[in-house]
Motif scaffolding. Structure first.
Motif, short mmCIF file in Angstrom:
data_model
loop_
_atom_site.label_atom_id
_atom_site.label_comp_id
_atom_site.label_asym_id
_atom_site.label_seq_id
_atom_site.Cartn_x
_atom_site.Cartn_y
_atom_site.Cartn_z
N LEU A 16 53.73 51.68 53.00
CA LEU A 16 53.64 50.34 53.58
C LEU A 16 54.94 49.57 53.41
O LEU A 16 55.03 48.41 53.80
CB LEU A 16 52.48 49.57 52.93
N ARG A 17 55.96 50.18 52.82
CA ARG A 17 57.17 49.44 52.44
C ARG A 17 57.91 48.82 53.62
O ARG A 17 58.58 47.81 53.46
CB ARG A 17 58.13 50.35 51.66
N ARG A 18 57.84 49.43 54.80
CA ARG A 18 58.60 48.89 55.94
C ARG A 18 57.76 47.98 56.83
O ARG A 18 58.18 47.63 57.92
CB ARG A 18 59.15 50.04 56.78
N VAL A 19 56.56 47.66 56.38
CA VAL A 19 55.68 46.83 57.23
C VAL A 19 55.99 45.36 56.97
O VAL A 19 55.51 44.76 56.00
CB VAL A 19 54.20 47.15 56.95
N ALA A 20 56.79 44.78 57.87
CA ALA A 20 57.26 43.42 57.65
C ALA A 20 56.11 42.41 57.61
O ALA A 20 56.14 41.45 56.85
CB ALA A 20 58.25 43.05 58.76
N GLU A 21 55.05 42.66 58.42
CA GLU A 21 53.93 41.69 58.45
C GLU A 21 53.26 41.53 57.09
O GLU A 21 52.58 40.55 56.85
CB GLU A 21 52.85 42.17 59.43
N LEU A 22 53.43 42.52 56.22
CA LEU A 22 52.75 42.45 54.92
C LEU A 22 53.59 41.73 53.88
O LEU A 22 53.12 41.50 52.76
CB LEU A 22 52.44 43.87 54.40
N GLN A 23 54.82 41.38 54.23
CA GLN A 23 55.71 40.89 53.18
C GLN A 23 55.86 39.37 53.12
O GLN A 23 56.46 38.85 52.18
CB GLN A 23 57.07 41.56 53.33
N ALA A 24 55.27 38.67 54.09
CA ALA A 24 55.50 37.23 54.15
C ALA A 24 54.79 36.48 53.02
O ALA A 24 53.69 36.85 52.60
CB ALA A 24 55.02 36.70 55.50
N VAL A 25 55.44 35.44 52.54
CA VAL A 25 54.85 34.52 51.56
C VAL A 25 55.13 33.12 52.10
O VAL A 25 56.29 32.76 52.33
CB VAL A 25 55.51 34.66 50.17
N GLY A 26 54.08 32.33 52.34
CA GLY A 26 54.34 30.98 52.85
C GLY A 26 53.06 30.25 53.19
O GLY A 26 51.95 30.72 52.92
N GLU A 27 53.21 29.10 53.81
CA GLU A 27 52.08 28.24 54.17
C GLU A 27 51.29 28.84 55.33
O GLU A 27 51.87 29.40 56.26
CB GLU A 27 52.61 26.88 54.63
N ALA A 28 49.98 28.75 55.25
CA ALA A 28 49.11 29.14 56.37
C ALA A 28 47.80 28.39 56.20
O ALA A 28 47.20 28.43 55.11
CB ALA A 28 48.87 30.64 56.40
N GLY A 68 47.05 25.38 55.70
CA GLY A 68 46.99 24.36 54.64
C GLY A 68 47.01 24.93 53.24
O GLY A 68 46.90 24.20 52.25
N GLY A 69 47.14 26.23 53.12
CA GLY A 69 47.20 26.84 51.78
C GLY A 69 48.36 27.81 51.70
O GLY A 69 49.28 27.80 52.54
N LEU A 70 48.31 28.66 50.71
CA LEU A 70 49.38 29.67 50.51
C LEU A 70 48.87 31.02 51.00
O LEU A 70 47.77 31.44 50.63
CB LEU A 70 49.71 29.76 49.01
N ARG A 71 49.67 31.68 51.82
CA ARG A 71 49.33 33.06 52.23
C ARG A 71 50.35 34.01 51.62
O ARG A 71 51.56 33.79 51.76
CB ARG A 71 49.32 33.21 53.75
N VAL A 72 49.86 35.04 50.94
CA VAL A 72 50.75 36.02 50.33
C VAL A 72 50.43 37.38 50.91
O VAL A 72 49.30 37.88 50.79
CB VAL A 72 50.58 36.07 48.79
N GLY A 73 51.42 38.01 51.54
CA GLY A 73 51.22 39.33 52.10
C GLY A 73 51.05 40.37 50.99
O GLY A 73 51.62 40.24 49.90
N ALA A 74 50.27 41.40 51.31
CA ALA A 74 50.01 42.45 50.31
C ALA A 74 51.28 43.17 49.90
O ALA A 74 51.36 43.73 48.82
CB ALA A 74 49.00 43.44 50.87
N GLY A 75 52.29 43.14 50.78
CA GLY A 75 53.55 43.83 50.44
C GLY A 75 54.53 42.98 49.66
O GLY A 75 55.63 43.44 49.36
#
Ligand SMILES: Cc1cc2nc3c(=O)[nH]c(=O)nc-3n(C[C@H](O)[C@H](O)[C@H](O)COP(=O)(O)OP(=O)(O)OC[C@H]3O[C@@H](n4cnc5c(N)ncnc54)[C@H](O)[C@@H]3O)c2cc1C
Ligand code: SF4
Length: 350
Positions: free
Chosen positions: A55-67, A69-76
């Motif tokens: 899963l290391r190259r899966v960019a969609e899993l790496q985001a950390v940020g607002e979503a 009204g809360g915090l969304r942390v990607g599994a990667g």
């Protein structure tokens, strides 16, 4: 040196690609993110995948940020980045849990998704194939599809037990459950969202309610103004080891009265253990209220003799850590709480 058996490798380029490969790979396919847990397990022959899907190259899993009204942390998301991320700072329990997983080297490659899916652990299981063969194996064969385990039928921790008592030792799961997180799972069939607490089962062999073709995509953590949280971790070597106890606590105070609270214990059961907080809600966090609650939490914690330290001592520390975490959230002087933590360390039986 232990060597991994041969397997095929697929570096997924997107979440959809990973989901498709996992569905098509069937029972022989296994996900790998940082590989810090699963690679040693493959070498120990606890997993025997035909196909590893990275899963290391899966960019969609790496985001950390607002979503939302809360915090969304990607599994990667990488743990060392989570522990220092400015948007994670307000979520103290997660920041502290991520920052205390394993060692700095491991945190630089380990991911949140791998941490949340971490296999349950036991002194009789986290051993080489030869070691386990010497004790005629035990009943735990990892749940999931990629397994061809030769393991046998006895539980050496509780002989005669119909179940496996291997322990959940993830640091981030208790912290995120205390923060009220939800989890999104994605597969080629679609996606579903569940409370993170519901992701875990009280079963050392089938510890996740995740279908074999599902990928943990991200967690959402609600932003609750005024919510304070913390994470206290007990381990033998402070720079390296798995938790022998984790205490994640979050309280919402209306003035000095608790309006909502979640307290979750790690490493005392096969799943993160949520302690009912009825006796905290509506109360001031007085010494009497905190100590009564800590007594109840320690009563519910039922560590078994399959990790580190003596059982009775671990129960006593559970009480002290729950009380210490709540005192920290009440606003007690951190220096005084540091003394408490040092006293507990001094109590470690030699
Ligand atoms: C010496 C040592 C000390 C450690 N100490 C700690 C500790 O103190 N606390 C702690 O919590 N852990 C500890 N660990 C375990 C491990 O390093 C961490 O839990 C780490 O976060 C695992 O993440 P990873 O990305 O390396 O997972 P991987 O090893 O890649 O995967 C772990 C499991 O999760 C599955 N997986 C990975 N990503 C996904 C996904 N997105 N969806 C579905 N399944 C997925 C894999 O198939 C595998 O079953 C330690 C490990 C070592 C070797
Ligand atoms: S708790 Fe028992 S069955 Fe489970 S891994 Fe340990 S010895 Fe094996």
């Amino acid at each position: 040196m232990m060597r991994a058996p041969a397997f095929r490798w697929h570096a997924a380029t997107s979440l959809a690609d990973a989901a498709r490969a996992l569905a098509e790979g069937g029972p022989g396919a296994l996900l790998v993110a940082g590989g810090t847990d699963v690679v040693p397990a493959i070498k120990r022959r606890q997993y025997q995948p035909e196909l590893l899907i990275s899963l290391r190259r899966v960019a969609e899993l790496q985001a950390v940020g607002e979503a939302g009204g809360g915090l969304r942390v990607g599994a990667g998301a990488i743990l060392s980045e989570l522990a220092t991320h400015p948007q994670v700072h307000a979520f103290t329990a997660l920041e502290r849990a991520a920052g205390q997983v394993a060692s700095p080297h491991i945190r630089n490659v380990a991911t949140l998704g791998g941490n949340l899916c971490l296999d349950t652990r036991c002194n009789y299981y986290n051993q080489s194939l030869e070691w386990r063969r010497a004790i005629d194996f035990c009943m735990k064969a990892p749940a999931g599809s990629a397994i061809a385990s030769p393991d046998g039928g006895t539980c050496w921790v509780a002989p005669g037990s119909p179940r496996c008592w291997a322990v959940s030792q993830t640091d981030c799961a208790p912290a995120l459950i205390a923060l009220g997180a939800t989890l999104t799972l994605v597969s080629a069939r679609g996606q579903r969202v569940m409370a993170l607490a519901d992701f875990y089962r009280d079963d050392g062999m089938t510890w996740l309610s995740r279908a074999a073709d599902e990928i943990v995509a991200w967690v959402d953590v609600p932003r609750t103004p005024g919510l304070r949280s913390t994470y206290w971790k007990l381990r033998r070597r402070g720079s390296f080891d798995f938790p022998v106890l984790g205490v994640a606590a979050a309280v919402d105070l209306a003035g000095d009265v608790v309006s909502a609270a979640r307290v979750v214990l790690g490493a005392v059961a096969s799943r993160p253990l949520s302690v009912p907080t009825d006796q905290l809600v509506g109360q001031r966090l007085s010494d009497a209220v905190i100590d009564g609650f800590a007594d109840e939490a320690a009563r519910l914690a039922k560590p078994l003799d399959n990790t580190d330290f003596q059982l009775g001592w671990r129960k006593r520390v559970a009480r002290a850590y729950v009380a210490g975490a709540l005192r920290e959230l009440r606003g007690d002087d951190p220096a005084a709480l540091g003394v408490l933590a040092r006293r507990m360390t001094a109590l470690i039986p030699s």
